[in-house]
Design a protein around this motif. Sequence first.
Motif, PDB file in Angstrom:
ATOM      1  N   PHE A 139      15.884  79.165  39.007  1.00 20.64           N
ATOM      2  CA  PHE A 139      16.780  80.144  38.467  1.00 20.64           C
ATOM      3  C   PHE A 139      17.637  80.574  39.561  1.00 20.64           C
ATOM      4  CE2 PHE A 139      13.200  80.241  35.866  1.00 20.64           C
ATOM      5  CZ  PHE A 139      13.663  80.382  34.570  1.00 20.64           C
ATOM      6  N   GLU A 140      18.885  80.672  39.536  1.00 21.26           N
ATOM      7  CA  GLU A 140      19.760  80.891  40.638  1.00 21.26           C
ATOM      8  C   GLU A 140      20.526  82.122  40.505  1.00 21.26           C
ATOM      9  OE1 GLU A 140      22.100  77.516  40.871  1.00 21.26           O
ATOM     10  OE2 GLU A 140      20.482  76.056  41.231  1.00 21.26           O
ATOM     11  N   MET A 141      20.762  82.667  41.843  1.00 18.93           N
ATOM     12  CA  MET A 141      21.501  83.977  41.904  1.00 18.93           C
ATOM     13  C   MET A 141      22.999  83.628  42.071  1.00 18.93           C
ATOM     14  SD  MET A 141      21.438  87.105  44.728  1.00 18.93           S
ATOM     15  CE  MET A 141      19.727  87.448  44.158  1.00 18.93           C
ATOM     16  N   CYS A 187      15.398  85.124  31.578  1.00 17.96           N
ATOM     17  CA  CYS A 187      16.294  85.252  32.507  1.00 17.96           C
ATOM     18  C   CYS A 187      15.879  86.490  33.572  1.00 17.96           C
ATOM     19  CB  CYS A 187      17.858  85.625  32.025  1.00 17.96           C
ATOM     20  SG  CYS A 187      18.311  84.458  30.946  1.00 17.96           S
ATOM     21  N   TYR A 202      15.339  88.722  37.034  1.00 10.55           N
ATOM     22  CA  TYR A 202      16.448  89.400  38.024  1.00 10.55           C
ATOM     23  C   TYR A 202      15.522  90.100  39.147  1.00 10.55           C
ATOM     24  CZ  TYR A 202      15.380  94.293  35.650  1.00 10.55           C
ATOM     25  OH  TYR A 202      14.764  94.900  35.095  1.00 10.55           O
ATOM     26  N   CYS A 254      20.728  89.234  38.661  1.00 11.60           N
ATOM     27  CA  CYS A 254      20.210  88.304  37.526  1.00 11.60           C
ATOM     28  C   CYS A 254      20.223  87.125  38.268  1.00 11.60           C
ATOM     29  CB  CYS A 254      21.200  88.390  36.358  1.00 11.60           C
ATOM     30  SG  CYS A 254      20.621  89.696  35.095  1.00 11.60           S
ATOM     31  N   LEU A 255      19.183  86.165  37.616  1.00 12.29           N
ATOM     32  CA  LEU A 255      19.010  84.834  38.225  1.00 12.29           C
ATOM     33  C   LEU A 255      19.331  83.971  36.954  1.00 12.29           C
ATOM     34  CD1 LEU A 255      15.886  85.620  39.986  1.00 12.29           C
ATOM     35  CD2 LEU A 255      18.065  85.003  41.155  1.00 12.29           C
ATOM     36  N   THR A 261      17.350  81.273  45.260  1.00 10.26           N
ATOM     37  CA  THR A 261      16.944  80.509  44.037  1.00 10.26           C
ATOM     38  C   THR A 261      15.461  80.973  43.788  1.00 10.26           C
ATOM     39  OG1 THR A 261      18.178  78.585  44.733  1.00 10.26           O
ATOM     40  CG2 THR A 261      16.438  78.242  43.125  1.00 10.26           C
ATOM     41  N   LEU A 262      15.182  81.292  42.623  1.00  8.17           N
ATOM     42  CA  LEU A 262      13.736  81.412  42.210  1.00  8.17           C
ATOM     43  C   LEU A 262      13.215  80.027  41.598  1.00  8.17           C
ATOM     44  CD1 LEU A 262      12.255  84.564  40.602  1.00  8.17           C
ATOM     45  CD2 LEU A 262      11.747  82.311  39.496  1.00  8.17           C
ATOM     46  N   LEU A 308      10.611  82.323  46.008  1.00  9.41           N
ATOM     47  CA  LEU A 308      11.871  82.794  46.082  1.00  9.41           C
ATOM     48  C   LEU A 308      12.481  81.775  47.416  1.00  9.41           C
ATOM     49  CD1 LEU A 308      12.196  86.559  46.288  1.00  9.41           C
ATOM     50  CD2 LEU A 308      13.209  84.991  44.647  1.00  9.41           C
TER      51      LEU A 308
END
Length: 239
Positions: free
Chosen positions: A41-43, A78, A80, A92-93, A180-181, A202
């Motif tokens: 999951f990306e910022m 999703c 955050y 949010c990611l 990134t998560l 993270l």
Amino acid sequence: MEATITVDKVSTQRWEREDVLKLAHHFHKLEKGQYHRATCFEMSDNDVISFKAISSINSIKICMALEKRDKKSNISFCPYIEVNTNEKYRFCLTPSISRPKKGDYFSSAIVPGVFKEMIWNNWDKLEMNKIDDLFHCQNIPDRGNNGVDQDYLVRVNFFWLSDDVIQLIQQIKSTTRKITLYPGVDMNKVEQKHMISFTPVLGFTHDEGAHNADRMGVIESTDTETLIEYSTPCPPTCP
């Protein structure tokens, strides 16, 4: 990567109230007749800039959330990042099903094999029907009105970072280009009924050689990414 997700499109309340057996499908999308699992999951780039501009951080939480509306063609989990200073910021990611290119990230011999297992094979290869279990545990029993210990199931709503970890993030965020998560699974906790086995990691991507953070059990580094694996789930352990 999916279209960029914004805070107004996600709901922590929906995550908290979703049926236990329905959680797993929120981590998958239907594409060309096949189901694909989220890999990270990306910022967004703009949010990374805003994150870096925060001068002093009091607390950081990784919050679990679902899109308010979803369909099979989207990954609807999703998360955050919530940052508290004198104000509250939420970043949010956005989910992705893509893997790093060859030569990136996991190819580095610097990152220990056990760590790679946790956020690579453990998550990728986990059977779909076991994903729901990652986010639940038996709460430490409370003594009920009749004097008998009451044991009940709880779902993690967020993961919080300790002050030591926040200080480390403060040190590295000025050189960060990407946040990134990575979803991870600590297999040592899977059979422990009082522990949450989902482990978010993270990743802070930076220019090669920008810094060399190394703190076993909290931070691991490649040449271009610093990885923070230590966070505390709430429930069952809340600040």
